[in-house]
Design an enzyme around this catalytic site. Structure first.
Site, PDB file in Angstrom:
ATOM      1  N   GLU A 156       0.845  -1.198   0.000  1.00  0.00           N
ATOM      2  CA  GLU A 156       0.000   0.000   0.000  1.00  0.00           C
ATOM      3  C   GLU A 156       0.882   1.249   0.000  1.00  0.00           C
ATOM      4  O   GLU A 156       1.849   1.318   0.725  1.00  0.00           O
ATOM      5  CB  GLU A 156      -0.888  -0.028   1.257  1.00  0.00           C
ATOM      6  CG  GLU A 156      -1.817   1.136   1.367  1.00  0.00           C
ATOM      7  CD  GLU A 156      -2.679   1.293   0.128  1.00  0.00           C
ATOM      8  OE1 GLU A 156      -3.479   0.406  -0.164  1.00  0.00           O
ATOM      9  OE2 GLU A 156      -2.525   2.330  -0.567  1.00  0.00           O
ATOM     10  N   GLY A 270      13.109  20.640   6.881  1.00  0.00           N
ATOM     11  CA  GLY A 270      12.349  20.831   8.105  1.00  0.00           C
ATOM     12  C   GLY A 270      12.988  20.121   9.276  1.00  0.00           C
ATOM     13  O   GLY A 270      14.205  19.899   9.291  1.00  0.00           O
ATOM     14  N   GLY A 274       8.916  11.466  10.097  1.00  0.00           N
ATOM     15  CA  GLY A 274       8.441  10.617  11.189  1.00  0.00           C
ATOM     16  C   GLY A 274       7.218   9.859  10.719  1.00  0.00           C
ATOM     17  O   GLY A 274       7.081   9.581   9.522  1.00  0.00           O
ATOM     18  N   CYS A 277       5.295   5.029   9.167  1.00  0.00           N
ATOM     19  CA  CYS A 277       5.870   4.218   8.089  1.00  0.00           C
ATOM     20  C   CYS A 277       7.360   4.437   7.838  1.00  0.00           C
ATOM     21  O   CYS A 277       8.130   3.483   7.882  1.00  0.00           O
ATOM     22  CB  CYS A 277       5.098   4.451   6.792  1.00  0.00           C
ATOM     23  SG  CYS A 277       3.465   3.716   6.860  1.00  0.00           S
ATOM     24  N   LYS A 280       9.990   3.057  10.504  1.00  0.00           N
ATOM     25  CA  LYS A 280      10.044   1.601  10.665  1.00  0.00           C
ATOM     26  C   LYS A 280      10.419   0.893   9.361  1.00  0.00           C
ATOM     27  O   LYS A 280      11.104  -0.120   9.372  1.00  0.00           O
ATOM     28  CB  LYS A 280       8.726   1.075  11.234  1.00  0.00           C
ATOM     29  CG  LYS A 280       7.626   0.866  10.234  1.00  0.00           C
ATOM     30  CD  LYS A 280       6.431   0.167  10.872  1.00  0.00           C
ATOM     31  CE  LYS A 280       5.276   0.056   9.903  1.00  0.00           C
ATOM     32  NZ  LYS A 280       5.559  -0.701   8.685  1.00  0.00           N
TER      33      LYS A 280
HETATM   34  P1  NAD Z   1      -2.921   0.369  12.455  1.00  0.00           P
HETATM   35  O1  NAD Z   1      -2.105   0.078  13.642  1.00  0.00           O
HETATM   36  O2  NAD Z   1      -3.543   1.711  12.284  1.00  0.00           O
HETATM   37  O3  NAD Z   1      -4.094  -0.707  12.334  1.00  0.00           O
HETATM   38  C1  NAD Z   1      -3.943  -2.071  12.550  1.00  0.00           C
HETATM   39  C2  NAD Z   1      -5.304  -2.641  12.911  1.00  0.00           C
HETATM   40  O4  NAD Z   1      -5.189  -4.072  12.982  1.00  0.00           O
HETATM   41  C3  NAD Z   1      -5.815  -2.191  14.277  1.00  0.00           C
HETATM   42  O5  NAD Z   1      -7.135  -1.710  14.135  1.00  0.00           O
HETATM   43  C4  NAD Z   1      -5.781  -3.469  15.135  1.00  0.00           C
HETATM   44  O6  NAD Z   1      -6.798  -3.508  16.101  1.00  0.00           O
HETATM   45  C5  NAD Z   1      -5.972  -4.522  14.059  1.00  0.00           C
HETATM   46  N1  NAD Z   1      -5.503  -5.868  14.451  1.00  0.00           N
HETATM   47  C6  NAD Z   1      -4.344  -6.221  15.047  1.00  0.00           C
HETATM   48  N2  NAD Z   1      -4.288  -7.561  15.223  1.00  0.00           N
HETATM   49  C7  NAD Z   1      -5.439  -8.055  14.708  1.00  0.00           C
HETATM   50  C8  NAD Z   1      -5.975  -9.368  14.588  1.00  0.00           C
HETATM   51  N3  NAD Z   1      -5.303 -10.435  15.030  1.00  0.00           N
HETATM   52  N4  NAD Z   1      -7.181  -9.525  14.004  1.00  0.00           N
HETATM   53  C9  NAD Z   1      -7.856  -8.440  13.553  1.00  0.00           C
HETATM   54  N5  NAD Z   1      -7.401  -7.179  13.630  1.00  0.00           N
HETATM   55  C10 NAD Z   1      -6.212  -6.987  14.212  1.00  0.00           C
HETATM   56  O7  NAD Z   1      -1.984   0.052  11.219  1.00  0.00           O
HETATM   57  P2  NAD Z   1      -1.887   0.834   9.802  1.00  0.00           P
HETATM   58  O8  NAD Z   1      -1.236   2.152   9.963  1.00  0.00           O
HETATM   59  O9  NAD Z   1      -3.199   0.735   9.100  1.00  0.00           O
HETATM   60  O10 NAD Z   1      -0.840  -0.114   9.059  1.00  0.00           O
HETATM   61  C11 NAD Z   1      -1.167  -1.427   8.645  1.00  0.00           C
HETATM   62  C12 NAD Z   1      -0.067  -1.923   7.738  1.00  0.00           C
HETATM   63  O11 NAD Z   1      -0.034  -1.132   6.535  1.00  0.00           O
HETATM   64  C13 NAD Z   1       1.332  -1.815   8.349  1.00  0.00           C
HETATM   65  O12 NAD Z   1       2.096  -2.898   7.929  1.00  0.00           O
HETATM   66  C14 NAD Z   1       1.868  -0.534   7.738  1.00  0.00           C
HETATM   67  O13 NAD Z   1       3.269  -0.533   7.641  1.00  0.00           O
HETATM   68  C15 NAD Z   1       1.253  -0.557   6.355  1.00  0.00           C
HETATM   69  N6  NAD Z   1       1.093   0.759   5.745  1.00  0.00           N
HETATM   70  C16 NAD Z   1       0.632   1.802   6.490  1.00  0.00           C
HETATM   71  C17 NAD Z   1       0.450   3.034   5.892  1.00  0.00           C
HETATM   72  C18 NAD Z   1      -0.029   4.221   6.707  1.00  0.00           C
HETATM   73  O14 NAD Z   1       0.019   5.337   6.167  1.00  0.00           O
HETATM   74  N7  NAD Z   1      -0.483   4.044   7.932  1.00  0.00           N
HETATM   75  C19 NAD Z   1       0.726   3.215   4.518  1.00  0.00           C
HETATM   76  C20 NAD Z   1       1.170   2.127   3.791  1.00  0.00           C
HETATM   77  C21 NAD Z   1       1.340   0.900   4.411  1.00  0.00           C
END
Ligand code: NAD
Length: 454
Positions: A156, A270, A274, A277, A280
């Site tokens: 994503e 800036g 942070g 993403c 990590k």
């Molecule tokens: P997040 O922490 O916001 O959400 C994770 C969700 O998963 C939470 O709601 C949690 O309750 C749920 N969860 C955890 N364990 C679970 C289980 N066993 N069963 C069901 N639900 C469960 O995470 P995010 O920011 O959405 O990121 C998700 C992934 O996408 C990560 O790997 C991240 O690196 C990637 N990603 C994030 C972004 C971003 O902008 N946040 C962009 C690209 C990719």
């Protein structure tokens, strides 16, 4: 198509809502009961522009449901997205325990026809085959007959703050798998996005779809974020040189950004990158390289430059105010970027900790953060924030701060210093408003004869 999205955070919820909007039947599963109850009542647990409205309309159209019942989600979906978090461990590697739990759960509940299991979480390179094995372990636990499944890596690239827009207007879609059948199903799923049916500019050519193997797809995600983070560290390093030689980094960035090989985005100097993403993902790629006997020196430097950059505002405050003990510092913004409520690994958190350690009193105002158990005073307006401050630090470039009437703030402050931590304010206007303006890499702005028009 019937879709199940497991994990409803920034990625999972936006994916589920947008897939429902383009016509699919979506069930979103999360193991956080209160979050699911909130979503079932039509409220979004996160702030993301346009998300709540889309979510409510998809629910009314009966295209979107929320549950804690993984078995029901797995039974429903032909395509099962894993979108749980993969935070960093102290060693820098990804914590994959949530992905593992979900993969096992899918295996335990797998039944019915053929399924495609999609890794949307950012997972360490090689996780596609690992997920397959864990799903099979889950299947073996239940001794069930299954119709078969394949794993696809579909990283994503959405940006928090414009996640809905990005989902409907992607630069590309990446699909990694060794199964033609799984790839064909994914192409069918994304067809309305590829043809830009829901995009802003329908006249653009179709969205490019990169079809590749699992490991390459996983590496694309890490490489993309590492490149962007390095680009920011690069311009921050140039800014630090500008500060010493009397150049203006915003002019330098404009000048180099016009080179089409460089491009002007991600050249805003800036106080460092942070968020949930970049930190990590860069650490995870460094860690993977280390595991395979390669020292990723460039990436390690990008991280080091960023760590120093986070404390640059404090260095500038010390140069101007000298002793910080007993001084009051007001932070304009807390989130790592505008239009999100995400505070994960935000530079503001490091700033707060260090300012408190140095004996300063810290106040903050953020348009979206009102109560996050931070040990500082949260003001309810920029005016309340400015009252009695010795300096302001602009931490997040929220639109509200770009449009603020700074002349109203200056009179209520003890000293009128502003550290423009995102270089998004006009130095002349700030000085006219009565402030001592200190930017990042902008010591030369006064000398500038005429700005480059871009
Ligand atoms: P997040 O922490 O916001 O959400 C994770 C969700 O998963 C939470 O709601 C949690 O309750 C749920 N969860 C955890 N364990 C679970 C289980 N066993 N069963 C069901 N639900 C469960 O995470 P995010 O920011 O959405 O990121 C998700 C992934 O996408 C990560 O790997 C991240 O690196 C990637 N990603 C994030 C972004 C971003 O902008 N946040 C962009 C690209 C990719």
């Amino acid at each position: 198509m019937r879709v199940c999205v497991i994990g409803t955070g920034y990625v999972g919820l936006v994916t589920g809502v947008c897939l429902a909007k383009i016509g699919h039947d979506v069930i979103c599963v999360d193991n956080n009961e209160s979050k699911v109850a909130l979503m079932q009542s039509g409220q979004s647990p996160i702030y993301e522009p346009g998300l709540a409205e889309l979510m409510q309309s998809a629910m009314s159209a009966k295209k979107l449901k929320f549950t804690t019942d993984l078995a029901a989600g797995v039974a429903h979906g032909e395509i099962l997205f894993i979108a749980v978090g993969t935070p960093a461990l102290p060693t820098g590697e990804s914590d994959t325990r949530y992905v593992e739990a979900v993969a096992r759960g899918i295996g335990i509940h797998l039944n019915g026809g053929y399924k495609v299991i999609v890794n949307k979480s950012t997972v360490p390179i090689g996780s596609g085959d690992w997920v397959r094995r864990i799903v099979l372990d889950g299947v073996a636990e239940r001794k069930a007959e299954i119709a078969g499944f394949d794993v696809v890596s579909n990283p994503e690239f959405l940006r928090e703050g414009s996640a809905v827009y990005d989902t409907f207007n992607p630069d590309r879609i990446v699909l990694g798998s060794n199964s033609y059948k799984a790839i064909a199903m994914m192409q069918e799923l994304y067809q309305p996005l590829v043809t830009r049916e829901f995009g802003e500019d329908k006249s653009l050519p179709p969205v490019p779809v990169v079809v590749t193997d699992l490991s390459s797809a996983e590496t694309i995600k890490y490489a993309a974020n590492s490149f962007l983070a390095t680009k920011i560290s690069f311009i921050n390093e140039v800014a630090n040189i500008c500060d010493r030689v009397g150049a203006d980094v915003t002019q330098v960035a404009a000048g180099i950004g016009l080179d089409s090989r460089i491009g002007k985005r991600f050249l805003q100097a800036g106080i460092g990158w942070g968020g949930s993403c970049f930190p990590k993902d860069v650490s995870a790629l460094i860690h993977t390289a280390d595991d395979y006997g390669y020292n990723a020196e460039l990436l390690k430097s990008a991280v080091r430059v960023n760590q120093k950059q986070r404390y640059l505002a404090i260095e500038k405050l010390q140069q101007t105010l000298k002793i910080l003990k007993g001084k009051t510092i007001g932070l304009l913004g807390l989130t790592f970027k505008p239009d999100t409520d995400d505070l994960r690994d935000a530079p503001a958190l490091d700033l707060i900790k260090e300012l408190i350690r140095l004996g300063a009193r810290v106040k903050a105002y953020d348009p979206i953060i009102t109560n996050k158990n931070l040990e500082i005073m949260l003001a309810t307006s920029p005016e309340e924030l400015a009252d009695g401050c010795d300096a302001l630090v602009l931490v997040t470039d929220w639109q509200e701060f770009l449009e603020l009437d700074y002349a109203q703030l200056a009179p209520v402050m003890k000293k009128t210093v502003i550290i423009a931590g995102r270089n998004c304010l006009d130095p002349q206007s700030l000085e006219t408003a009565g402030f001592t303006y200190i930017g990042i890499g902008r010591s030369g702005h006064i000398l500038r004869p005429k700005a480059i028009a871009v």
